[in-house]
Design a protein around this motif. Structure first.
Motif, PDB file in Angstrom:
ATOM      1  N   HIS A  40      29.523   0.712  66.963  1.00  0.00           N
ATOM      2  CA  HIS A  40      28.105   0.814  66.641  1.00  0.00           C
ATOM      3  C   HIS A  40      27.293  -0.120  67.547  1.00  0.00           C
ATOM      4  N   GLN A  41      27.794  -1.334  67.758  1.00  0.00           N
ATOM      5  CA  GLN A  41      27.119  -2.278  68.646  1.00  0.00           C
ATOM      6  C   GLN A  41      27.114  -1.747  70.080  1.00  0.00           C
ATOM      7  N   ALA A  42      28.213  -1.153  70.512  1.00  0.00           N
ATOM      8  CA  ALA A  42      28.276  -0.586  71.864  1.00  0.00           C
ATOM      9  C   ALA A  42      27.222   0.510  72.037  1.00  0.00           C
ATOM     10  N   LYS A  43      27.067   1.377  71.031  1.00  0.00           N
ATOM     11  CA  LYS A  43      26.050   2.433  71.094  1.00  0.00           C
ATOM     12  C   LYS A  43      24.653   1.841  71.202  1.00  0.00           C
ATOM     13  N   LYS A  44      24.361   0.861  70.360  1.00  0.00           N
ATOM     14  CA  LYS A  44      23.039   0.220  70.394  1.00  0.00           C
ATOM     15  C   LYS A  44      22.776  -0.420  71.758  1.00  0.00           C
ATOM     16  N   SER A  45      23.766  -1.101  72.296  1.00  0.00           N
ATOM     17  CA  SER A  45      23.604  -1.773  73.584  1.00  0.00           C
ATOM     18  C   SER A  45      23.449  -0.773  74.720  1.00  0.00           C
ATOM     19  N   CYS A  46      24.189   0.323  74.679  1.00  0.00           N
ATOM     20  CA  CYS A  46      24.049   1.365  75.704  1.00  0.00           C
ATOM     21  C   CYS A  46      22.650   1.968  75.665  1.00  0.00           C
ATOM     22  N   GLN A  47      22.159   2.251  74.477  1.00  0.00           N
ATOM     23  CA  GLN A  47      20.803   2.798  74.330  1.00  0.00           C
ATOM     24  C   GLN A  47      19.756   1.818  74.857  1.00  0.00           C
ATOM     25  N   LYS A  48      19.992   0.566  74.628  1.00  0.00           N
ATOM     26  CA  LYS A  48      19.033  -0.482  75.000  1.00  0.00           C
ATOM     27  C   LYS A  48      19.006  -0.756  76.503  1.00  0.00           C
ATOM     28  N   TYR A  49      20.168  -0.774  77.164  1.00  0.00           N
ATOM     29  CA  TYR A  49      20.250  -1.273  78.538  1.00  0.00           C
ATOM     30  C   TYR A  49      20.527  -0.241  79.629  1.00  0.00           C
TER      31      TYR A  49
END
Length: 125
Positions: free
Chosen positions: A18-27
């Motif tokens: 879930h954190q990886a998805k959020k970070s990918c969306q963000k950066y």
């Protein structure tokens, strides 16, 4: 006892994904796509055409960020030079955001270097 441990591990990996998805969306730049399952150990990034996975992998290694070029996972005639695979199994949850940000920054940097090769040149005919 085993079932309890298994559930605990699944919960941890789901949280990391879930954190990886959020970070990918963000950066990540818009021209990078990603495939991230809800749980598991690995996810992948499809890189832009002008960024080769081996070059990105080598550049990130200098920053102590280890990712895997997927070329060794396929037969040579199926090889994809524009995809990397990331494992979250030995990564701390707090390091995922930083790592994805660094990957994104490195991708952008490699793209800029390649697009600037002919930036100041003039075509003489």
């Amino acid at each position: 006892m085993f079932e309890k441990h298994l559930k605990s591990l699944k919960d941890i990996y789901a949280l990391k994904m879930h954190q990886a998805k959020k970070s990918c969306q963000k950066y990540l730049p818009a021209n990078v796509t990603y495939s991230i399952p809800n749980t598991g150990f690995y996810f992948s990034l499809q890189l832009p055409e002008n960024v080769h996975s081996q070059e990105l992998t080598a550049t990130l290694k200098l920053k102590n960020i280890l990712v895997d070029d997927i070329s060794r996972m396929f037969l040579p005639h199926i090889s994809n030079k524009n995809m990397i695979r990331l494992s979250i199994s030995r990564t701390q949850l707090t390091d995922i955001d930083y790592g994805i940000a660094q990957i994104a920054q490195t991708i952008v940097s490699l793209q800029q270097k390649k697009s600037s090769i002919f930036k100041d040149s003039q075509l003489y005919i």
